[in-house]
Design a protein around this motif. Structure first.
Motif, PDB file in Angstrom:
ATOM      1  N   GLN A   5       0.694  -1.336  -0.005  1.00 19.44           N
ATOM      2  CA  GLN A   5      -0.110  -0.119   0.134  1.00 19.44           C
ATOM      3  C   GLN A   5       0.867   1.249  -0.126  1.00 19.44           C
ATOM      4  O   GLN A   5       0.254   2.305  -0.292  1.00 19.44           O
ATOM      5  CB  GLN A   5      -1.041  -0.200   1.084  1.00 19.44           C
ATOM      6  N   TYR A   6       2.053   1.333   0.332  1.00 23.58           N
ATOM      7  CA  TYR A   6       3.070   2.424   0.639  1.00 23.58           C
ATOM      8  C   TYR A   6       4.148   1.990  -0.034  1.00 23.58           C
ATOM      9  O   TYR A   6       5.029   1.020  -0.333  1.00 23.58           O
ATOM     10  CB  TYR A   6       3.263   2.600   2.174  1.00 23.58           C
ATOM     11  N   TYR A  30       1.733   2.213  -9.150  1.00 22.87           N
ATOM     12  CA  TYR A  30       0.215   3.020  -8.929  1.00 22.87           C
ATOM     13  C   TYR A  30      -0.493   2.899 -10.060  1.00 22.87           C
ATOM     14  O   TYR A  30      -1.848   2.898 -10.076  1.00 22.87           O
ATOM     15  CB  TYR A  30       0.532   4.555  -8.615  1.00 22.87           C
ATOM     16  N   ARG A  70       3.036   9.633   2.184  1.00 21.52           N
ATOM     17  CA  ARG A  70       1.423   9.607   2.298  1.00 21.52           C
ATOM     18  C   ARG A  70       0.794  10.733   1.708  1.00 21.52           C
ATOM     19  O   ARG A  70      -0.255  10.572   1.328  1.00 21.52           O
ATOM     20  CB  ARG A  70       1.180   9.762   3.719  1.00 21.52           C
ATOM     21  N   ARG A  73       0.048   9.762  -2.111  1.00 25.42           N
ATOM     22  CA  ARG A  73      -1.069   8.812  -2.503  1.00 25.42           C
ATOM     23  C   ARG A  73      -2.175   9.762  -2.712  1.00 25.42           C
ATOM     24  O   ARG A  73      -3.037   9.467  -3.649  1.00 25.42           O
ATOM     25  CB  ARG A  73      -1.133   7.629  -1.433  1.00 25.42           C
ATOM     26  N   GLU A 148      -9.089   0.244  -1.172  1.00 25.53           N
ATOM     27  CA  GLU A 148      -7.962   0.890  -1.224  1.00 25.53           C
ATOM     28  C   GLU A 148      -7.117   1.170   0.052  1.00 25.53           C
ATOM     29  O   GLU A 148      -6.061   1.788   0.376  1.00 25.53           O
ATOM     30  CB  GLU A 148      -7.767   2.291  -1.864  1.00 25.53           C
TER      31      GLU A 148
END
Length: 218
Positions: A5-6, A30, A70, A73, A148
């Motif tokens: 996710q990161y 992504y 962060r 995103r 997500e």
């Protein structure tokens, strides 16, 4: 839904420093997520791909100004959403950015339905019908939260509404899905947590439907 996710902090710093290989790695991470999201807004893959290309060019130009991963995103989804809706507005000659007229196709996929047993088809159809009753914005919020894994603050930023409004939006959507679930015949024997998760493609959404949605502390 996704393995990572990161972005790795080292990869992020390398990209900010001008490493095109690191930039390509971030793009590869992504691209499928943005493409998947875009397909829920339109079937026009050309506009989806054009929007992804456009925002990544802007990202490369502005990468040094971004303070943290962060932040990136949220920036990426906000930029992509705005760009795609703008292109769709131009194509349809109507404003989709300031009105809730845009489509958002969040539904139980054919693949997920095939994974369920034949006796669950009636229950799955009830869930599908309930999903279709949600507003586009409710479906979009559900997508960001449960597919997500975004926090409410991030979702609020993307949808350009308050965090409190985001909680209300999510709670109403979950209520609709939960009512449909509890109205199903033979739920205890047929639609368990595991099979519900398979049907929806999200364990977290399944737990939310079966349990109690989070109460905002605001």
């Amino acid at each position: 839904m996704y393995e990572s996710q990161y972005i790795d902090p080292a990869l992020w710093e390398a990209c900010k420093a001008g490493d095109k290989g690191a930039y390509a790695d971030i793009y590869k991470l992504y691209y499928p997520r943005l493409y998947n999201y875009g397909c829920k807004l339109t079937e026009n893959v050309v506009l989806i791909e054009d929007s992804i290309q456009e925002i990544f060019v802007l990202f490369w130009m502005n990468r040094e100004r971004m303070a943290a991963v962060r932040e990136f995103r949220s920036y990426l989804f906000v930029s992509f959403r705005h760009c795609l809706l703008r292109l769709l507005s131009q194509r349809k000659q109507e404003d989709l950015l300031n009105e809730e007229q845009y489509p958002f196709a969040l539904e139980i996929s054919t693949e997920q339905q095939q994974l369920a047993r034949e006796e669950q088809h009636e229950q799955l159809q009830a869930l599908k019908n309930a999903m279709e009753r949600l507003t586009p914005r409710q479906r979009e919020a559900i997508f960001f939260r449960f597919y997500e894994n975004m926090e409410y603050e991030e979702i609020a930023g993307i949808l350009q509404i308050s965090v409190k409004a985001t909680y209300k939006l999510m709670a109403r959507a979950i209520d609709v899905l939960r009512d449909a679930y509890h109205a199903m015949p033979l739920v205890p024997a047929v639609m368990t947590l595991a099979t519900l998760a398979v049907a929806l493609g999200s364990l977290q959404l399944s737990i939310a439907i079966l349990g109690t949605p989070p109460v905002p502390n605001i």
